[in-house]
Write a protein that holds these residues in place. Structure first.
Motif, PDB file in Angstrom:
ATOM      1  N   ASP A   1       0.853  -1.179   0.000  1.00  0.00           N
ATOM      2  CA  ASP A   1       0.000   0.000   0.000  1.00  0.00           C
ATOM      3  C   ASP A   1       0.891   1.232   0.000  1.00  0.00           C
ATOM      4  OD1 ASP A   1      -2.125   1.736   0.132  1.00  0.00           O
ATOM      5  OD2 ASP A   1      -2.386   1.512   2.300  1.00  0.00           O
ATOM      6  N   PRO A   2       1.153   1.817  -1.180  1.00  0.00           N
ATOM      7  CA  PRO A   2       2.097   2.937  -1.239  1.00  0.00           C
ATOM      8  C   PRO A   2       1.587   4.191  -0.547  1.00  0.00           C
ATOM      9  CG  PRO A   2       1.110   2.574  -3.380  1.00  0.00           C
ATOM     10  CD  PRO A   2       0.621   1.470  -2.495  1.00  0.00           C
ATOM     11  N   GLY A   3       0.269   4.362  -0.461  1.00  0.00           N
ATOM     12  CA  GLY A   3      -0.269   5.557   0.185  1.00  0.00           C
ATOM     13  C   GLY A   3       0.121   6.816  -0.560  1.00  0.00           C
ATOM     14  N   LYS A   4       0.302   7.899   0.189  1.00  0.00           N
ATOM     15  CA  LYS A   4       0.628   9.191  -0.424  1.00  0.00           C
ATOM     16  C   LYS A   4       2.110   9.347  -0.713  1.00  0.00           C
ATOM     17  CE  LYS A   4      -3.195  11.563   1.831  1.00  0.00           C
ATOM     18  NZ  LYS A   4      -3.584  12.624   2.767  1.00  0.00           N
ATOM     19  N   THR A   5       2.948   8.529  -0.044  1.00  0.00           N
ATOM     20  CA  THR A   5       4.397   8.696  -0.194  1.00  0.00           C
ATOM     21  C   THR A   5       4.947   8.073  -1.470  1.00  0.00           C
ATOM     22  OG1 THR A   5       4.813   6.695   1.079  1.00  0.00           O
ATOM     23  CG2 THR A   5       4.746   8.765   2.292  1.00  0.00           C
ATOM     24  N   GLY A   6       4.243   7.144  -2.071  1.00  0.00           N
ATOM     25  CA  GLY A   6       4.706   6.518  -3.295  1.00  0.00           C
ATOM     26  C   GLY A   6       5.272   5.130  -3.067  1.00  0.00           C
ATOM     27  N   THR A   7       5.401   4.382  -4.145  1.00  0.00           N
ATOM     28  CA  THR A   7       5.851   2.997  -4.064  1.00  0.00           C
ATOM     29  C   THR A   7       7.294   2.898  -3.584  1.00  0.00           C
ATOM     30  OG1 THR A   7       4.381   2.477  -5.896  1.00  0.00           O
ATOM     31  CG2 THR A   7       6.055   0.857  -5.368  1.00  0.00           C
ATOM     32  N   GLY A   8       8.167   3.733  -4.117  1.00  0.00           N
ATOM     33  CA  GLY A   8       9.585   3.674  -3.747  1.00  0.00           C
ATOM     34  C   GLY A   8       9.815   3.887  -2.269  1.00  0.00           C
ATOM     35  N   ARG A   9       9.150   4.852  -1.698  1.00  0.00           N
ATOM     36  CA  ARG A   9       9.315   5.131  -0.262  1.00  0.00           C
ATOM     37  C   ARG A   9       8.751   3.992   0.582  1.00  0.00           C
ATOM     38  NH1 ARG A   9      12.844   6.792   2.839  1.00  0.00           N
ATOM     39  NH2 ARG A   9      12.008   7.032   4.907  1.00  0.00           N
ATOM     40  N   ALA A  10       7.621   3.410   0.140  1.00  0.00           N
ATOM     41  CA  ALA A  10       7.024   2.293   0.871  1.00  0.00           C
ATOM     42  C   ALA A  10       7.956   1.081   0.872  1.00  0.00           C
ATOM     43  CB  ALA A  10       5.676   1.925   0.258  1.00  0.00           C
TER      44      ALA A  10
END
Length: 97
Positions: free
Chosen positions: A12-21
């Motif tokens: 679940d990448p949320g608002k931060t994005g896939t890379g940060r997750a």
């Protein structure tokens, strides 16, 4: 063939994005290298490889064109689960060095 891995069932990448997750999950699991398979529109697949943590380095993105199962490869040899190869040297090896 990655015997020492930990998998996550959903991302679940949320608002931060896939890379940060992905970086956050790797840091929580004390990993320093990540592999991420990304599928787009059920026809394009990409493999992301990167280093995370204190020694974070560059990442690379590869387009996957073919995928083969282990049954298709029909590899022969020692297939015991968790087995590791043993490397041994003859006495003549020491004399050459």
């Amino acid at each position: 063939l990655l015997p020492h891995h930990k998998k996550e069932s959903k991302l679940d990448p949320g608002k931060t994005g896939t890379g940060r997750a992905i970086n956050d999950i790797a840091e929580m699991r004390s990993c320093n290298t990540v592999l991420f398979l990304e599928c787009r529109k059920h026809q394009d697949a990409y493999l992301w490889v990167g280093r995370v943590g204190e020694k974070a380095g560059p990442s690379a993105k590869f387009h996957i064109s073919n995928v083969h199962t282990m049954d298709e490869l029909r590899l022969t040899g020692n297939c015991m689960k968790g087995s590791r190869p043993i490397l041994s040297f003859d006495e003549s090896f020491q004399r050459l060095g």
